[in-house]
Scaffold this motif. Structure first.
Motif, PDB file in Angstrom:
ATOM      1  N   ASP A 178       0.844  -1.193   0.000  1.00 57.58           N
ATOM      2  CA  ASP A 178       0.000   0.000   0.000  1.00 57.58           C
ATOM      3  C   ASP A 178       0.884   1.249   0.000  1.00 57.58           C
ATOM      4  O   ASP A 178       1.672   1.445   0.920  1.00 57.58           O
ATOM      5  CB  ASP A 178      -0.904  -0.009   1.236  1.00 57.58           C
ATOM      6  CG  ASP A 178      -1.689   1.282   1.403  1.00 57.58           C
ATOM      7  OD1 ASP A 178      -1.990   1.930   0.382  1.00 57.58           O
ATOM      8  OD2 ASP A 178      -1.987   1.642   2.550  1.00 57.58           O
TER       9      ASP A 178
ATOM     10  N   LEU B 220      -3.270   0.605   4.934  1.00 51.93           N
ATOM     11  CA  LEU B 220      -4.042  -0.628   4.874  1.00 51.93           C
ATOM     12  C   LEU B 220      -3.832  -1.495   6.111  1.00 51.93           C
ATOM     13  O   LEU B 220      -2.711  -1.897   6.421  1.00 51.93           O
ATOM     14  CB  LEU B 220      -3.694  -1.418   3.614  1.00 51.93           C
ATOM     15  CG  LEU B 220      -4.502  -2.683   3.356  1.00 51.93           C
ATOM     16  CD1 LEU B 220      -5.985  -2.375   3.248  1.00 51.93           C
ATOM     17  CD2 LEU B 220      -4.031  -3.370   2.100  1.00 51.93           C
TER      18      LEU B 220
ATOM     19  N   TYR C  73      -7.570   2.196   6.155  1.00 49.60           N
ATOM     20  CA  TYR C  73      -8.634   1.488   5.461  1.00 49.60           C
ATOM     21  C   TYR C  73      -8.453  -0.022   5.578  1.00 49.60           C
ATOM     22  O   TYR C  73      -7.360  -0.513   5.851  1.00 49.60           O
ATOM     23  CB  TYR C  73      -8.745   1.909   3.989  1.00 49.60           C
ATOM     24  CG  TYR C  73      -7.470   2.311   3.304  1.00 49.60           C
ATOM     25  CD1 TYR C  73      -6.545   1.376   2.880  1.00 49.60           C
ATOM     26  CD2 TYR C  73      -7.198   3.654   3.065  1.00 49.60           C
ATOM     27  CE1 TYR C  73      -5.383   1.758   2.231  1.00 49.60           C
ATOM     28  CE2 TYR C  73      -6.036   4.052   2.416  1.00 49.60           C
ATOM     29  CZ  TYR C  73      -5.130   3.094   2.001  1.00 49.60           C
ATOM     30  OH  TYR C  73      -3.988   3.473   1.364  1.00 49.60           O
TER      31      TYR C  73
ATOM     32  N   LYS D 284      -8.113  -1.613  -0.330  1.00 49.52           N
ATOM     33  CA  LYS D 284      -7.842  -0.537  -1.302  1.00 49.52           C
ATOM     34  C   LYS D 284      -7.521  -1.161  -2.649  1.00 49.52           C
ATOM     35  O   LYS D 284      -6.824  -2.183  -2.720  1.00 49.52           O
ATOM     36  CB  LYS D 284      -6.668   0.320  -0.841  1.00 49.52           C
ATOM     37  CG  LYS D 284      -6.262   1.419  -1.850  1.00 49.52           C
ATOM     38  CD  LYS D 284      -5.068   2.203  -1.364  1.00 49.52           C
ATOM     39  CE  LYS D 284      -4.512   3.134  -2.409  1.00 49.52           C
ATOM     40  NZ  LYS D 284      -5.272   4.359  -2.587  1.00 49.52           N
TER      41      LYS D 284
ATOM     42  N   GLU E 272     -11.220   2.985  -1.634  1.00 46.95           N
ATOM     43  CA  GLU E 272     -10.734   2.751  -0.276  1.00 46.95           C
ATOM     44  C   GLU E 272     -11.952   2.484   0.605  1.00 46.95           C
ATOM     45  O   GLU E 272     -12.953   3.185   0.498  1.00 46.95           O
ATOM     46  CB  GLU E 272      -9.976   3.973   0.250  1.00 46.95           C
ATOM     47  CG  GLU E 272      -8.769   4.331  -0.591  1.00 46.95           C
ATOM     48  CD  GLU E 272      -8.105   5.649  -0.218  1.00 46.95           C
ATOM     49  OE1 GLU E 272      -7.082   5.977  -0.823  1.00 46.95           O
ATOM     50  OE2 GLU E 272      -8.625   6.372   0.672  1.00 46.95           O
TER      51      GLU E 272
END
Length: 171
Positions: A75, A80, A86, A89, A117
């Motif tokens: 990421d 992530l 999040y 993604k 996301e």
């Protein structure tokens, strides 16, 4: 002194309850574009994965193609799976974007199509992205939120083309 503490405790409790109510999925999700236009959207059945949302967008917008589903290891934002980050993604391309417009952009850059996301802070993330880009048109983008889903769309699409994402996300 005791009255001030009691009033403060009540005020803090009310603020916490207000924030909890705002962040619950029981409210009406909205889709917001970079101009700040808000439109009602259908209630979310629950957060889907970014890959599911991207596939749904691709089914509704034929020019969309999933480019990458990120992992915590790759990421680019290092959000992530991390605290306040999040849960999933993706990056996607949109074939309507001219190659010349994105020749210097990374393969997975939002400019090449967009990104999905999924996380509880989707609206706050959109607000942050838009505040950073406000004074820099070269990094602007269209952003749409529905519940826990943030869809970021390339600025190289026309407003009508970008609106297709808003409609697809709301449906």
């Amino acid at each position: 002194m005791i009255i001030r503490r009691t009033v403060l405790a009540v005020a803090v409790s009310a603020a916490v309850l207000s924030l909890a109510a705002c962040s619950s999925s029981g409210g009406t999700p909205t889709a917001t574009d970079s101009a700040g236009v808000v439109a009602p959207a259908e209630a979310a059945a629950g957060p889907k994965s970014a890959e599911d949302v991207t596939k749904t967008l691709g089914a509704k917008i034929p020019t969309v193609k999933l480019f990458k589903a990120y992992t915590a290891e790759d990421d680019p934002n290092q959000l992530l799976g991390r605290p306040n980050g999040y849960s999933s993604k993706t990056a996607f391309s949109d074939s309507r974007i001219k190659a010349d417009d994105v020749e210097f952009a990374k393969e997975d850059a939002v400019e090449r199509g967009g990104s999905v996301e999924v996380f509880a802070g989707a609206k706050a993330r959109m607000d942050f992205i838009q505040s950073v880009a406000k004074g820099m048109p070269a990094v602007g983008e269209y952003d749409y939120v529905k519940g826990a889903v943030l869809v970021r769309v390339s600025r190289f699409l026309t407003p009508d083309q970008a609106k297709e994402y808003q409609v697809a996300l709301a449906g």
